[in-house]
Scaffold this motif. Structure first.
Motif, PDB file in Angstrom:
ATOM      1  N   ASP A 109       0.812  -1.217   0.000  1.00 32.35           N
ATOM      2  CA  ASP A 109       0.000   0.000   0.000  1.00 32.35           C
ATOM      3  C   ASP A 109       0.846   1.268   0.000  1.00 32.35           C
ATOM      4  O   ASP A 109       0.449   2.294  -0.547  1.00 32.35           O
ATOM      5  CB  ASP A 109      -0.919  -0.029   1.235  1.00 32.35           C
ATOM      6  N   GLY A 129      -8.670  -8.680  -0.317  1.00 29.13           N
ATOM      7  CA  GLY A 129      -7.376  -8.525  -0.967  1.00 29.13           C
ATOM      8  C   GLY A 129      -7.410  -8.678  -2.469  1.00 29.13           C
ATOM      9  O   GLY A 129      -6.436  -8.400  -3.163  1.00 29.13           O
ATOM     10  N   SER A 130      -8.548  -9.145  -2.993  1.00 30.45           N
ATOM     11  CA  SER A 130      -8.704  -9.282  -4.442  1.00 30.45           C
ATOM     12  C   SER A 130     -10.172  -9.078  -4.789  1.00 30.45           C
ATOM     13  O   SER A 130     -11.041  -9.728  -4.189  1.00 30.45           O
ATOM     14  CB  SER A 130      -8.249 -10.671  -4.912  1.00 30.45           C
ATOM     15  N   ILE A 189      -1.009   1.524  -5.498  1.00 31.63           N
ATOM     16  CA  ILE A 189      -2.291   0.990  -5.032  1.00 31.63           C
ATOM     17  C   ILE A 189      -3.225   2.136  -4.692  1.00 31.63           C
ATOM     18  O   ILE A 189      -2.849   3.081  -4.000  1.00 31.63           O
ATOM     19  CB  ILE A 189      -2.077   0.069  -3.815  1.00 31.63           C
ATOM     20  N   THR A 209      -7.859  -5.656  -6.305  1.00 32.47           N
ATOM     21  CA  THR A 209      -7.197  -4.448  -5.809  1.00 32.47           C
ATOM     22  C   THR A 209      -7.266  -3.391  -6.896  1.00 32.47           C
ATOM     23  O   THR A 209      -7.072  -3.702  -8.073  1.00 32.47           O
ATOM     24  CB  THR A 209      -5.725  -4.737  -5.449  1.00 32.47           C
ATOM     25  N   VAL A 231      -7.674  -1.315  -1.656  1.00 35.13           N
ATOM     26  CA  VAL A 231      -7.607  -2.761  -1.486  1.00 35.13           C
ATOM     27  C   VAL A 231      -8.943  -3.255  -0.940  1.00 35.13           C
ATOM     28  O   VAL A 231      -9.438  -2.733   0.064  1.00 35.13           O
ATOM     29  CB  VAL A 231      -6.471  -3.161  -0.516  1.00 35.13           C
TER      30      VAL A 231
END
Length: 305
Positions: free
Chosen positions: A231, A272-273, A265, A275, A268
């Protein structure tokens, strides 16, 4: 139709093993085609009668070789078409190409070859026969032939059986990937690739064919996958992975995922997916498997030196 498919599959199997310089037997033909031995023996007898294999041998005649190379060419060109022109998942390529190879005429195959601009290799690194039946010589050795510290480039990954290929695909290892052997024992082979490390069983590592890097080349320690970006980090895009193909590749290029573009980034998700990444002022959401296929070089924060 079943008989035609069995004939073509047998000829393709014999031609591929001849190219690979692998021994074949009547028993291996039966196993490859999932036939009882008596049925396989009868099929081979028919091929001999039709003068597609030599008398009392499993060696292709000139006519059998020409027929076999048409089927191989059709299969590998169709896999290339699925990889470069469609969004079909790679786990489906072999199955779909196996269906289509039995339908495509020589004219269909020539047309497909022109449309794809005459590729020499399919997405797995298998050579594609030319219209005249020429193929480049086989190069490379199994990954397991090399020791810790060796660095090289992948030239071929075997896509059969599916359960072994799935592990190669999960590590995003493909032809043109550069890797380093970092550990090995009697059960596992560990490699570094694009900033990640993966442990492969010996059976899986044997499915990967590699060549040494050219003089002056070396494994790039600074290269990483976008999925590894934190991040508080930012990076520059180096290139898209060879595994990023077809519609997905075109979409990412259109969105600005091109070399030297800054990326960081943006958001998020709780899992986590996906992103969201900030690229050229836009926020682009990618699933982890998509982010794995964007190669980056992390940039130092000027404030921290």
């Amino acid at each position: 139709m079943r008989e035609q498919i069995l004939i073509q599959d047998t000829l393709k199997y014999l031609a591929n093993n001849e190219y690979e310089k692998c021994p074949v037997s009547r028993e291996s033909v039966a196993a490859e085609l999932a036939l009882a031995q008596a049925e396989a023996d009868s099929l081979l007898s028919d091929l001999e009668t039709a003068e597609l294999i030599g008398p009392g041998s499993l060696k292709l005649t000139a006519t059998g070789q020409e027929y076999a190379l048409h089927v191989l060419r059709a299969h590998r060109l169709y896999e290339t078409y699925l990889a470069s022109k469609t969004g079909v998942h790679e786990s489906k390529w072999h199955e779909q190409a196996h269906i289509e190879e039995h339908k495509l005429t020589p004219a269909d195959v020539d047309r497909l070859d022109r449309e794809l601009d005459y590729p020499r290799f399919d997405p797995h690194g298998d050579p594609i026969p030319t219209a005249s039946g020429l193929m480049p010589p086989k190069v490379g050795q199994q990954l397991t032939n090399y020791c810790v510290g060796w660095e090289g480039r992948v030239v071929h990954v075997e896509d059969e059986p599916p359960q072994l290929y799935a592990q190669i695909a999960a590590a995003s290892i493909a032809p043109l990937s550069v890797l380093r052997v970092i550990a090995q024992d009697e059960q596992l082979f560990r490699v570094a690739i694009e900033g990640c490390e993966f442990s492969l069983s010996l059976a899986v590592a044997r499915q990967i064919t590699v060549v040494p890097l050219a003089e002056g080349e070396s494994y790039d320690e600074s290269l990483a996958r976008l999925s590894s970006l934190k991040d508080d980090e930012h990076a520059a895009i180096v290139r898209l992975s060879p595994l990023c193909r077809g519609l997905e590749r075109n979409r990412l290029l259109d969105l600005g995922f091109v070399p030297k573009t800054d990326i960081s980034i943006d958001l998020v998700s709780p899992s986590g997916s996906p992103t969201a990444y900030r690229v050229r002022g836009a926020s682009i959401a990618l699933r982890r498997e998509q982010a794995d296929r964007v190669l980056i070089r992390k940039l130092k924060d000027d404030k921290n030196g």
